[in-house]
Scaffold this motif. Structure first.
Motif, PDB file in Angstrom:
ATOM      1  N   GLU A  31       1.828  -1.401  -5.900  1.00  0.00           N
ATOM      2  CA  GLU A  31       1.362   0.090  -6.437  1.00  0.00           C
ATOM      3  C   GLU A  31       0.410   0.537  -5.623  1.00  0.00           C
ATOM      4  OE1 GLU A  31       3.005   1.767  -8.927  1.00  0.00           O
ATOM      5  OE2 GLU A  31       4.350   0.357  -8.796  1.00  0.00           O
ATOM      6  N   ALA A  32      -0.786  -0.204  -5.568  1.00  0.00           N
ATOM      7  CA  ALA A  32      -1.937   0.242  -4.881  1.00  0.00           C
ATOM      8  C   ALA A  32      -2.024  -0.092  -3.218  1.00  0.00           C
ATOM      9  CB  ALA A  32      -3.192  -0.460  -5.372  1.00  0.00           C
ATOM     10  N   VAL A  33      -2.861   0.881  -2.633  1.00  0.00           N
ATOM     11  CA  VAL A  33      -2.710   0.764  -1.018  1.00  0.00           C
ATOM     12  C   VAL A  33      -3.226  -0.646  -0.805  1.00  0.00           C
ATOM     13  CG1 VAL A  33      -5.122   1.522  -0.508  1.00  0.00           C
ATOM     14  CG2 VAL A  33      -3.306   2.021   0.992  1.00  0.00           C
ATOM     15  N   THR A  34      -4.133  -1.358  -1.530  1.00  0.00           N
ATOM     16  CA  THR A  34      -4.603  -2.676  -1.079  1.00  0.00           C
ATOM     17  C   THR A  34      -3.197  -3.670  -0.995  1.00  0.00           C
ATOM     18  OG1 THR A  34      -6.907  -2.333  -2.034  1.00  0.00           O
ATOM     19  CG2 THR A  34      -6.071  -4.670  -1.917  1.00  0.00           C
ATOM     20  N   GLU A  35      -2.462  -3.819  -2.040  1.00  0.00           N
ATOM     21  CA  GLU A  35      -1.393  -4.414  -2.103  1.00  0.00           C
ATOM     22  C   GLU A  35      -0.270  -4.170  -1.282  1.00  0.00           C
ATOM     23  OE1 GLU A  35      -0.552  -4.826  -6.988  1.00  0.00           O
ATOM     24  OE2 GLU A  35      -0.288  -2.905  -6.046  1.00  0.00           O
ATOM     25  N   GLN A  36       0.072  -2.828  -1.063  1.00  0.00           N
ATOM     26  CA  GLN A  36       0.766  -2.470   0.180  1.00  0.00           C
ATOM     27  C   GLN A  36       0.485  -2.966   1.322  1.00  0.00           C
ATOM     28  OE1 GLN A  36       2.492   1.352   0.175  1.00  0.00           O
ATOM     29  NE2 GLN A  36       2.802   1.567  -2.180  1.00  0.00           N
ATOM     30  N   GLU A  73     -10.189   1.772   1.626  1.00  0.00           N
ATOM     31  CA  GLU A  73      -9.116   0.778   0.723  1.00  0.00           C
ATOM     32  C   GLU A  73      -8.467  -0.125   1.809  1.00  0.00           C
ATOM     33  OE1 GLU A  73      -6.651   0.000  -3.041  1.00  0.00           O
ATOM     34  OE2 GLU A  73      -7.710   2.056  -2.612  1.00  0.00           O
ATOM     35  N   MET A  74      -7.531   0.633   2.618  1.00  0.00           N
ATOM     36  CA  MET A  74      -6.795  -0.123   3.745  1.00  0.00           C
ATOM     37  C   MET A  74      -7.610  -0.696   4.586  1.00  0.00           C
ATOM     38  SD  MET A  74      -5.829   0.359   6.965  1.00  0.00           S
ATOM     39  CE  MET A  74      -6.558   1.760   7.549  1.00  0.00           C
ATOM     40  N   ASN A  75      -8.709  -0.178   5.223  1.00  0.00           N
ATOM     41  CA  ASN A  75      -9.596  -0.823   6.283  1.00  0.00           C
ATOM     42  C   ASN A  75     -10.142  -2.028   5.647  1.00  0.00           C
ATOM     43  OD1 ASN A  75      -9.459   0.433   8.521  1.00  0.00           O
ATOM     44  ND2 ASN A  75     -10.794   2.323   7.997  1.00  0.00           N
ATOM     45  N   ALA A  76     -10.337  -2.144   4.430  1.00  0.00           N
ATOM     46  CA  ALA A  76     -10.944  -3.502   3.807  1.00  0.00           C
ATOM     47  C   ALA A  76      -9.937  -4.633   3.921  1.00  0.00           C
ATOM     48  CB  ALA A  76     -11.437  -3.306   2.424  1.00  0.00           C
TER      49      ALA A  76
END
Length: 112
Positions: A31-36, A73-76
């Motif tokens: 669901e979240a950009v982190t998971e994806q 968030e993606m960069n992390a």
């Protein structure tokens, strides 16, 4: 010589030419950009291994985000995944992705 791996009607998952592996765009589940992003990068890892390459051999990455508000968030996730001293040339932009649920797509080119 051009080598195509996992070729279908529309595309190949990997195309190798002159010691370079070109991966098709990868998206991930969640669901979240982190998971994806985590899932997407796991898929990149698998394709790099199949191509005889690795994260350390990345040349370029192109990242598409459905919303640039997800950039940090993606960069992390990305920063934790890229081996220190082996960051590829990279571009990141906002784009409408293939399905509304998708938040990130990553395209990688690597030496092999």
């Amino acid at each position: 010589m051009i080598e195509r791996i996992d070729t279908g009607t529309r595309m190949s998952k990997i195309v190798k030419h002159n010691g370079v592996a070109y991966l098709c765009g990868q998206v991930g589940d969640g669901e979240a950009v982190t998971e994806q992003t985590r899932d997407c990068l796991a898929r990149v890892d698998a394709l790099l291994a199949k191509a005889g390459s690795s994260r350390e051999q990345m040349l370029q990455a192109i990242i598409w985000l459905a919303d640039m508000d997800d950039f940090a968030e993606m960069n992390a996730v990305w920063d934790a995944w890229v081996p220190e001293g082996h960051a590829p040339a990279r571009a990141c932009g906002e784009a409408k992705l293939a399905r509304p649920a998708l938040k990130v797509e990553i395209i990688v080119t690597a030496a092999c």
